[in-house]
Scaffold this active site. Structure first.
Site, PDB file in Angstrom:
ATOM      1  N   LYS A  69     -30.227 -59.510  42.264  1.00  0.00           N
ATOM      2  CA  LYS A  69     -29.573 -58.201  42.285  1.00  0.00           C
ATOM      3  C   LYS A  69     -29.044 -57.804  43.669  1.00  0.00           C
ATOM      4  O   LYS A  69     -28.022 -57.151  43.785  1.00  0.00           O
ATOM      5  CB  LYS A  69     -30.524 -57.126  41.744  1.00  0.00           C
ATOM      6  CG  LYS A  69     -30.833 -57.312  40.265  1.00  0.00           C
ATOM      7  CD  LYS A  69     -31.732 -56.243  39.728  1.00  0.00           C
ATOM      8  CE  LYS A  69     -30.932 -55.179  39.046  1.00  0.00           C
ATOM      9  NZ  LYS A  69     -31.749 -54.275  38.217  1.00  0.00           N
ATOM     10  N   ASP A 106     -28.204 -49.117  36.335  1.00  0.00           N
ATOM     11  CA  ASP A 106     -29.592 -48.794  35.950  1.00  0.00           C
ATOM     12  C   ASP A 106     -29.831 -47.275  35.913  1.00  0.00           C
ATOM     13  O   ASP A 106     -30.485 -46.763  35.005  1.00  0.00           O
ATOM     14  CB  ASP A 106     -30.577 -49.432  36.935  1.00  0.00           C
ATOM     15  CG  ASP A 106     -30.694 -50.935  36.737  1.00  0.00           C
ATOM     16  OD1 ASP A 106     -30.391 -51.410  35.622  1.00  0.00           O
ATOM     17  OD2 ASP A 106     -31.076 -51.639  37.690  1.00  0.00           O
TER      18      ASP A 106
END
Ligand code: NAP
Length: 277
Positions: A69, A106
């Site tokens: 990520k 997210d």
């Protein structure tokens, strides 16, 4: 001439546990879209090379998850403001001329799950208690602040990690010692467990909730089990509760829409598919 069949997928290491292929694959089928979503196990040393090659094979974008990520953010051509603030990317879209745009969805997934499940909830209603200061907490804090939370009490076992996040997000985020986790709930209108406590095989997240605001919203990022001891206790204390599965589903929507051209709706059927053994 036939148009190319769009390909997307998830890159992780390992990848076998990922529920994203089931989610995107289910939507492709549900909406009758000709396309594929593929799990790819890529070693960190190979990430850059793979990201350069995939568009040549017909890929329009990919999700990236652990351990890629942060690395994906560094390799990106453009990075959204929220991905910069969160310090991680999970949704990459390849550019026709080469390179890729990186976003982190997210936080959006977290908020949209609350909005869909508890439409009357507002981040701005009062103090927010956030437990945990790991990677997921950073996205949650960013989303709560963007949604207007007036005060966020951040409580983590390792205080230094919470302080590091408070430094990033400013004075609305107040760090509270883990020993005072019960007090953090006092008067809170939103309570969020972002620790891994309560996950299958982990001890429960067990704090005093009697001081929370009547009718507060409590949500848990842990979704295995769906009903965590924290959610059970919060409901018994009068809270509206929202489980963590919806966050996982909602964070996938922006990528699916970009890559396959349809905005999927999160339904009971979507949730049921994710829970199939
Ligand atoms: P992480 O970066 O490893 O952070 C873990 C957090 O849990 C830290 O705050 C850690 O505190 C705390 N913690 C772990 N064990 C603890 C214990 N015994 N007592 C007190 N605190 C403890 O993990 P993450 O990526 O933030 O993920 C956290 C949880 O959210 C996981 O369960 C993950 O599956 C879930 N999650 C769900 C979604 C979703 O879509 N629903 C998305 C992302 C993550 P220390 O800092 O003191 O170690």
């Amino acid at each position: 001439m036939k148009t190319k069949i769009p390909l997307a997928g998830v890159i992780a290491h390992p990848v076998a546990h990922s529920k994203s292929p089931r989610l995107h694959g289910g939507w492709l089928q549900e909406y009758g879209i000709t396309g594929h979503y593929i799990p790819m196990d890529v070693h960190p040393d190979d990430l850059q090379g793979v990201l350069e090659t995939l568009p040549k094979a017909g890929f329009v974008g990919v999700n990236v998850t652990l351990p890629h990520k942060e690395a994906a953010l560094k390799l990106a051509t453009t990075v959204t403001k929220r991905a910069k603030r969160i310090g991680a990317a999970n949704t990459l879209t390849f550019r026709p001329e080469g390179g890729f745009d990186a976003d982190c969805t997210d936080g959006e997934g977290f908020i949209e799950n609350l909005r869909q499940t508890a439409p009357d909830w507002s981040a701005a209603a009062g103090p927010v208690a956030v437990y945990g200061a790991g990677g997921a907490a950073r996205a949650v804090l960013d989303a709560l602040l963007s949604a207007g939370a007036p005060e966020i009490r951040l409580c983590n076992r390792t205080r230094a990690r919470a302080e590091a996040l408070a430094d990033i997000f400013g004075p609305t985020v107040q760090v509270i010692d883990w020993e005072k986790a019960g007090d953090v709930a006092d008067g809170a209108t939103t309570l969020v467990n972002t620790t891994s406590l309560g996950m299958q095989g982990q001890p429960p997240f067990d704090i005093a909730l009697d001081g929370m605001h009547p009718g507060a919203l409590a949500t848990d990022l842990v979704y295995i089990p769906l009903e965590t001891p924290f959610l059970t206790a919060a409901r018994a204390a009068g809270a509206i509760t929202v489980d963590g599965l919806g966050m996982l589903i909602h964070q996938a929507i922006p990528g699916f829409q970009k890559w396959f051209g349809t905005r999927p709706v999160v339904s009971d059927a979507t949730r049921a598919r994710m829970l199939e053994a």
